[in-house]
Scaffold this active site. Structure first.
Site, PDB file in Angstrom:
ATOM      1  N   GLY A  91       0.827  -1.209   0.000  1.00 48.26           N
ATOM      2  CA  GLY A  91       0.000   0.000   0.000  1.00 48.26           C
ATOM      3  C   GLY A  91       0.860   1.257   0.000  1.00 48.26           C
ATOM      4  O   GLY A  91       2.084   1.199   0.142  1.00 48.26           O
ATOM      5  N   THR A 120      -3.833   1.760  10.824  1.00 47.76           N
ATOM      6  CA  THR A 120      -5.115   1.651  10.129  1.00 47.76           C
ATOM      7  C   THR A 120      -6.202   2.290  10.990  1.00 47.76           C
ATOM      8  O   THR A 120      -6.203   2.134  12.221  1.00 47.76           O
ATOM      9  CB  THR A 120      -5.447   0.167   9.879  1.00 47.76           C
ATOM     10  OG1 THR A 120      -4.292  -0.474   9.339  1.00 47.76           O
ATOM     11  CG2 THR A 120      -6.609   0.034   8.917  1.00 47.76           C
ATOM     12  N   ASN A 136      -3.416   8.973  14.356  1.00 47.13           N
ATOM     13  CA  ASN A 136      -2.532   9.879  13.621  1.00 47.13           C
ATOM     14  C   ASN A 136      -1.110   9.679  14.114  1.00 47.13           C
ATOM     15  O   ASN A 136      -0.862   9.695  15.318  1.00 47.13           O
ATOM     16  CB  ASN A 136      -2.972  11.335  13.845  1.00 47.13           C
ATOM     17  CG  ASN A 136      -2.428  12.272  12.784  1.00 47.13           C
ATOM     18  OD1 ASN A 136      -1.361  12.028  12.231  1.00 47.13           O
ATOM     19  ND2 ASN A 136      -3.170  13.332  12.497  1.00 47.13           N
ATOM     20  N   HIS A 176      -6.904  21.916   3.179  1.00 40.83           N
ATOM     21  CA  HIS A 176      -6.537  20.665   2.518  1.00 40.83           C
ATOM     22  C   HIS A 176      -6.541  20.813   1.002  1.00 40.83           C
ATOM     23  O   HIS A 176      -7.096  21.772   0.465  1.00 40.83           O
ATOM     24  CB  HIS A 176      -7.523  19.558   2.910  1.00 40.83           C
ATOM     25  CG  HIS A 176      -7.263  18.972   4.259  1.00 40.83           C
ATOM     26  ND1 HIS A 176      -7.711  19.571   5.424  1.00 40.83           N
ATOM     27  CD2 HIS A 176      -6.578  17.863   4.643  1.00 40.83           C
ATOM     28  CE1 HIS A 176      -7.329  18.834   6.461  1.00 40.83           C
ATOM     29  NE2 HIS A 176      -6.635  17.798   6.015  1.00 40.83           N
ATOM     30  N   LYS A 209     -10.296  16.445  -1.362  1.00 45.86           N
ATOM     31  CA  LYS A 209     -10.901  15.916  -0.125  1.00 45.86           C
ATOM     32  C   LYS A 209     -12.425  15.997  -0.227  1.00 45.86           C
ATOM     33  O   LYS A 209     -12.972  17.036  -0.583  1.00 45.86           O
ATOM     34  CB  LYS A 209     -10.390  16.735   1.062  1.00 45.86           C
ATOM     35  CG  LYS A 209     -10.796  16.185   2.409  1.00 45.86           C
ATOM     36  CD  LYS A 209     -10.010  16.867   3.531  1.00 45.86           C
ATOM     37  CE  LYS A 209     -10.470  16.378   4.900  1.00 45.86           C
ATOM     38  NZ  LYS A 209     -10.302  14.926   5.078  1.00 45.86           N
TER      39      LYS A 209
END
Lengths: 246, 246, 246, 246
Positions: free
Chosen positions: B10, B76, B104, B132, B136
């Site tokens: 990933g 995750t 986080n 952002h 998003k």
């Protein structure tokens, strides 16, 4: 709470008096200045005093306030280990009295310092930029100097080495001051008052902590916090952060 | 330390593998992904594992890692009270294993959240601005929402009332979202990644805490901190801030 | 428009090729690099070329492109008055061809420079803070140096004197570099790329112009602007700002 | 230059009078307020007047000043096309007189507006964040509204389409106001005065233009510029930017 202001005619004292008068639950009962004796009588029933005078008078003022049985919130600078010891001795004889002495009462500045110290262990890079009005005679500011020293100490305690810096040529000194390995930059700009920005960097991320002081009324919320806490903490407390849950 | 990466193909797993390989003292001994079984054999002697997969596979992965006697640093998202309980139960049977689960791993973001919560009790006003990339799909960001909730909670615990706000007319909704009394603003701008600024105000002063995440490599320093600490803390630790001296 | 990329294997050339391929209306028809001859044939029908190579090859490349009748957008640095003259001479023989040479194609950086120069006449104080990744070997950045020189020139033309600055003691050099009377500060921080902040101050007010470059893809919009305009402007154009309505 | 202040007792008039008195080369010869007639006599030889009064008195004041042969720098708001026409007619009869009317005299705010308008054509994304003291009753600020409209107009003229924005869910309105397609965010914070930040984004880069007004003395440098230029420009000039080389 009945409050006295010592140094009431000074710029800080004037701001503090205005703050006391504007705050519900506080009652300004005495306004003293140079030439006024500090006695039970002149304090007029005050339970706590705010002292913003001068380095050469603050020690005597604080000792007199303790003798009069009044808690003290002291903003005058220039305290030394020796003068603090005089206060501690006097407090041993008056064990119910609390004295708070702090180099800075601006909550944002106090918090920025504490947070910078806490963050410092977790980043590869850290630098300090302070920005002030152009009438300031010293560079960098005392606060920036202290911030850099705290960052340096936190890095040493965390076992961090030197910060990455590939600079080979800097003929004009653009990299600024280096205080215990921490670069400090001083900007002087018309229109500004007192500002400090601490920047931390890791791969892919930045943390910025910035404090802006626009006006000396910024000291009152910290003094008010001091007034509310000082009576609950007999003895000497040094630094506003000691009263905060951080 | 021998390290396994679960979810190695990933985007996060790839960044984590690169981080492990670039760090002295870490040895990448296993790279597993969907379809690979997590066993003592496939883990190839790993002492700790970094798990960045998907919400629907992370629980099974973590339980298998605990069974295999490997400490886990889990990035995750999607954990619930229920799924965390499954991990706790499994850990009771394996009391020497440590598992860190955190929403986080960017140190600057974690610190900004902690500092914002600490500062909130000391200011009249506080607002959150998150910025952002324009791809998003949700506004405000989950981090901004959580930050606002933490600020609101800290204000309630400190007995602070509503923030000052004389706004009478705001026909277009410029004052943004209001989350438990805290205004939250969301900016979407081409070129940005993930950024958050928390501003606090008192008379005459401002405190700003800003975190910028430019790249997903920003998660590695936090994961590395997790790898170094997780083995010393058997049981479940939730949140990277629990490993930091704050 | 049919486009050639010269220096196609380099880091900038790779980013430019990706930009061309992602842009509707542009067609990448030739990718040349060191060793490839620049001819009508190898250019494969290109109408314009993007040239990002090295200072020691760019002059020959541009002359060959003009000979081949192709407009040029040149990002390689190192141009001198002498080498620019060679291009001008060649262009006199090919009066329909346009060549754009610019030291910076990041639109935000170009605009910040132009705006800083325009603003400089109207403020008592101005300072420049540049912030870069810690791998940078020179301080201050060339852009910051140029910005400071432009500010200084604008101040002289406006008849402004020295900026206010009461600094008496600065034992560590915190006030930074002084370039023609303008203070310039250089910050080096892991996680950053290339950033510049210009601050201007008057009594009671501040103007800040900041440019952040996060990635070399930031050069493509400026190159694209160049591609679209260069054919309309025969001869040599120096500086992207010359194509902008500012 | 001999200067009159009209509205001398008001907050702005007081600040302007202080500015005039502190500026070498200016001589404050008349201080008039509501109730005082504006005549050649009461103006006491003034060559130019600064007018900061109220919307319902400014038109009559300016007409009287023109009749008296005095140049005018007008800071009162509320001007309409109709009232401006009255001034133009009067000026036709007094062709040597100059009148400057401007909605904002803070140089940083004027420049920020001009720069934002110029930059808008060159970026995919643009948003406006305005920050004010919490006593402000309207959101967003008039300046932010105008800034957004200028950005929208510049984008239309440049043929730019909608800004990129993938937002699908925004249940609390965090994306703020949308003014002609430009998002505008309003922050209210104790300690602030009047601030505006315009952010522009392209792939890999950001441009930020920020203006901070800390104090009403910030209007004086712009008024001073007006005083120095208004006599050289007979007729009506609208907007301080018309006097600046931008």
């Amino acid at each position: 709470m009945k409050v006295a202001v010592i140094g009431a005619q000074g710029r800080m004292g004037t701001a503090m008096s205005a703050g006391v008068q504007a705050t519900e639950g506080l009652d300004l009962v005495a306004s003293l200045d140079a030439g006024d004796e500090i006695t039970v009588g002149s304090l007029n029933g005050a339970e706590a005093a705010i002292e913003f005078t001068r380095p050469d008078s603050t020690v005597a003022n604080v000792l007199a306030l303790i003798d009069a049985g009044v808690h003290c919130v002291v903003g005058t600078t220039g305290w030394t280990g020796e003068s603090l010891d005089l206060v501690k001795e006097k407090l041993e004889q008056n064990p119910s009295i609390g004295v708070l002495i702090a180099p800075n009462y601006a909550l944002s500045a106090v918090l920025a310092m504490v947070f910078a110290k806490k963050a410092a262990a977790y980043f590869e890079s850290a630098e300090v930029i302070e920005l002030h009005h152009p009438g300031k005679v010293d560079a960098p500011s005392g606060t920036a100097l202290t911030t850099a020293q705290h960052i340096a100490q936190a890095r040493r305690e965390a076992g961090l080495g030197e910060m990455p810096d590939a600079t080979e040529t800097d003929p004009h000194g653009a990299r600024g001051a280096v205080i215990e390995g921490v670069h400090v930059h001083a900007v002087r700009l018309r229109g500004l008052t007192a500002h400090e920005e601490v920047v931390f960097g890791n791969p892919g991320e930045q943390l910025t902590i910035r404090t802006d002081s626009f006006d000396r009324e910024s000291f009152f919320p910290g003094v008010l916090l001091g007034l509310r806490e000082v009576g609950k903490r007999p003895g000497l407390t040094y630094g506003l952060d000691q009263l905060m849950e951080l």
